[in-house]
Design a protein around this motif. Sequence first.
Motif, PDB file in Angstrom:
ATOM      1  N   GLU A  18      28.227  41.962  50.445  1.00 11.57           N
ATOM      2  CA  GLU A  18      27.570  41.232  49.365  1.00 11.57           C
ATOM      3  C   GLU A  18      28.594  40.457  48.534  1.00 11.57           C
ATOM      4  O   GLU A  18      28.323  39.362  48.056  1.00 11.57           O
ATOM      5  N   GLY A  19      29.779  41.047  48.386  1.00  6.66           N
ATOM      6  CA  GLY A  19      30.802  40.402  47.587  1.00  6.66           C
ATOM      7  C   GLY A  19      31.384  39.165  48.222  1.00  6.66           C
ATOM      8  O   GLY A  19      32.036  38.360  47.543  1.00  6.66           O
ATOM      9  N   LYS A  20      31.196  38.990  49.524  1.00  2.00           N
ATOM     10  CA  LYS A  20      31.693  37.798  50.197  1.00  2.00           C
ATOM     11  C   LYS A  20      30.825  36.569  49.928  1.00  2.00           C
ATOM     12  O   LYS A  20      31.175  35.453  50.332  1.00  2.00           O
ATOM     13  N   LEU A  33      31.656  38.765  43.958  1.00  2.00           N
ATOM     14  CA  LEU A  33      32.307  40.004  43.552  1.00  2.00           C
ATOM     15  C   LEU A  33      33.519  39.729  42.663  1.00  2.00           C
ATOM     16  O   LEU A  33      33.681  40.351  41.613  1.00  2.00           O
ATOM     17  N   SER A  34      34.388  38.800  43.066  1.00  2.00           N
ATOM     18  CA  SER A  34      35.618  38.555  42.304  1.00  2.00           C
ATOM     19  C   SER A  34      35.308  37.996  40.918  1.00  2.00           C
ATOM     20  O   SER A  34      35.962  38.358  39.935  1.00  2.00           O
ATOM     21  N   ARG A  38      36.142  39.661  37.208  1.00  2.00           N
ATOM     22  CA  ARG A  38      36.847  38.925  36.153  1.00  2.00           C
ATOM     23  C   ARG A  38      36.058  38.948  34.851  1.00  2.00           C
ATOM     24  O   ARG A  38      36.621  39.098  33.759  1.00  2.00           O
ATOM     25  N   LEU A  39      34.746  38.812  34.945  1.00  2.00           N
ATOM     26  CA  LEU A  39      33.907  38.885  33.744  1.00  2.00           C
ATOM     27  C   LEU A  39      33.977  40.279  33.124  1.00  2.00           C
ATOM     28  O   LEU A  39      34.015  40.420  31.893  1.00  2.00           O
ATOM     29  N   TYR A  40      34.006  41.299  33.972  1.00  2.00           N
ATOM     30  CA  TYR A  40      34.063  42.672  33.473  1.00  2.00           C
ATOM     31  C   TYR A  40      35.393  42.921  32.766  1.00  2.00           C
ATOM     32  O   TYR A  40      35.440  43.581  31.718  1.00  2.00           O
ATOM     33  N   VAL A  41      36.484  42.396  33.317  1.00  2.00           N
ATOM     34  CA  VAL A  41      37.795  42.522  32.667  1.00  2.00           C
ATOM     35  C   VAL A  41      37.798  41.765  31.345  1.00  2.00           C
ATOM     36  O   VAL A  41      38.319  42.254  30.331  1.00  2.00           O
ATOM     37  N   ALA A  76      26.197  44.880  36.860  1.00  2.00           N
ATOM     38  CA  ALA A  76      27.627  44.608  37.051  1.00  2.00           C
ATOM     39  C   ALA A  76      28.431  45.902  37.043  1.00  2.00           C
ATOM     40  O   ALA A  76      29.347  46.090  37.859  1.00  2.00           O
ATOM     41  N   ARG A  77      28.098  46.817  36.143  1.00  2.00           N
ATOM     42  CA  ARG A  77      28.815  48.089  36.070  1.00  2.00           C
ATOM     43  C   ARG A  77      28.606  48.899  37.334  1.00  2.00           C
ATOM     44  O   ARG A  77      29.549  49.535  37.838  1.00  2.00           O
ATOM     45  N   ASN A  78      27.396  48.912  37.872  1.00  2.00           N
ATOM     46  CA  ASN A  78      27.142  49.650  39.108  1.00  2.00           C
ATOM     47  C   ASN A  78      27.929  49.072  40.274  1.00  2.00           C
ATOM     48  O   ASN A  78      28.370  49.806  41.163  1.00  2.00           O
ATOM     49  N   MET A  79      28.109  47.748  40.268  1.00  2.00           N
ATOM     50  CA  MET A  79      28.905  47.115  41.307  1.00  2.00           C
ATOM     51  C   MET A  79      30.355  47.583  41.234  1.00  2.00           C
ATOM     52  O   MET A  79      30.976  47.913  42.247  1.00  2.00           O
TER      53      MET A  79
END
Length: 329
Positions: A18-20, A33-34, A38-41, A76-79
């Motif tokens: 999914e992240g691809k 995914l990337s 970045r948003l989470y950071v 997003a957190r679950n990912m």
Amino acid sequence: MRATLSEDAKRFFRLLEEGKQELYHGCEAFTKLSFTIRLYVFNSLHGLSNVAFSNMLELLKEAFPFVQLPESFNKARNMIKDLGLHYEKIHASPIDCMLFWKDNENADNCFVCGDSRWNVVVASLTNTSFKILVKVLRYFPLKPRLQRIFMCPETTIAMRWYANERPNDGNMRHPADGEAWKDFDSLQPDFFRDPRNVRLGLSNDDFNPFRTMSISHSTWPIMLMKYNLSPWMCMKPEYIMLSMIIPGPSSPGNDIDVYLQPLIEELKEQTYDAETKQTFQMCAALLWTVSDLTALAMLSGWSTKGRLALSHLLFTLYPREGVQRSFSN
């Protein structure tokens, strides 16, 4: 015969697929995914609330409806959690006597000093009281991080560099060429036979998270380095693992062993090898620690000050090889 994947491994590979996904059609800088990471950071660095993060995602999707993003902060957190990058909150005694963990998880008072794990705060306006935890250990489980390493064929090969690619010409290029490593192999032949078993080094030191010297506060991160890797990889930030964050405001001192309990318990678990596509029983060993004299005193339980200091004794017995040799014995 090839073993079937565990549910955890299946979830990880599904997440990678999914992240691809492209962030949007033609985007080369980010994948779904990337960009989510970045948003989470960004959210963590700038202290945004969970609601603010969800609102930011909604705004981005409204402005760019073709962007592939999670619907909310929870998604997003679950990912991130499925990647094995989550941490556990373990309650601790106010003066570092014990962890409220496992059999003691539901206890309200420390069995050693009798102090409560809670601070009771009374709201003056409403005259209501509520409880706040006194001290919380943030522990990053070791097993998922080691599993992720062996779920990638490239890093699986890299973790066997010391056994398969290291030059064996008598020169000292890697810790595997040293006496401490060889002594451990002779004492643990079963561990030595499988080059996938992980050799770890532990490093710890304190810092003040408030960026001001006027506040006396000591928080202790515990870092783990994987010495299976080549010398040009094992010290890169992306291959160093944060194991735990021991909270302040004061140093845990000789009670640091209380906080190391979850790490010690995790040093033998099962994982998956992406190169051979098999599960295997992986062992991890902590070979040494890297620290200054203050942290050495905490980890060893010996004094590093005065005439009978541990460091003075070691360098007297082993003037050329010092602390490393004595600890390997």
